[in-house]
Enzyme design. Sequence first.
Site, mmCIF file in Angstrom:
data_model
loop_
_atom_site.group_PDB
_atom_site.id
_atom_site.type_symbol
_atom_site.label_atom_id
_atom_site.label_comp_id
_atom_site.label_asym_id
_atom_site.label_seq_id
_atom_site.Cartn_x
_atom_site.Cartn_y
_atom_site.Cartn_z
ATOM 1 C CG HIS A 98 87.166 7.119 -23.402
ATOM 2 N ND1 HIS A 98 88.404 7.194 -23.850
ATOM 3 C CD2 HIS A 98 86.379 5.996 -23.741
ATOM 4 C CE1 HIS A 98 88.379 6.174 -24.786
ATOM 5 N NE2 HIS A 98 87.108 5.311 -24.640
ATOM 6 C CG HIS A 100 83.111 2.936 -22.366
ATOM 7 N ND1 HIS A 100 82.653 2.957 -23.933
ATOM 8 C CD2 HIS A 100 84.347 2.823 -22.630
ATOM 9 C CE1 HIS A 100 83.483 3.109 -24.839
ATOM 10 N NE2 HIS A 100 84.644 2.909 -24.050
#
Length: 136
Positions: A98, A100
């Site tokens: 992932h 941010h």
Amino acid sequence: MASIFSRIVHGEIPAAKIYEDDLTLAFLDINPASHGHALVICKQELAGLLDLPPELVAAVAQTTQRVARAINTVLQPEGMNIVQNNGAAAGQTVFHYHVHIIPRWGGDDVLLPWRPGQLSASERDALQAQLRAALA
Ligand code: AMP
């Protein structure tokens, strides 16, 4: 066991989803560093950058830019950090790739753990040579 992000992908737990396509999903971070902090994930459960095929890296990067543009329009931050942690030592807590997106405003209280270090000329030259050889 499926990662918490895979469970979000499959609708097993809720998330504030903001964008989705075949390969990627974006949603708001549950414990935001700043207002608008969002995460972009690849739907396939792969732990970190080194595990992804290049086309998935590209897909997440494209979604990251798309979501960052929307955050920029809606919230008009003064800047944004794009952060991607790999491995527990680097602060990764969810081992499902992932990125941010952290909107920033001057004087906000967001902390990023970074202190400028030193690199001697000999260390620099040796490291440069090693990495150039690995990349040749
Ligand atoms: P990292 O430390 O890079 O692995 O970041 C993991 C991020 O996932 C943290 O910022 C958490 O706040 C966020 N997070 C964990 N669980 C959830 C969830 N269920 N929904 C949204 N964000 C989450």
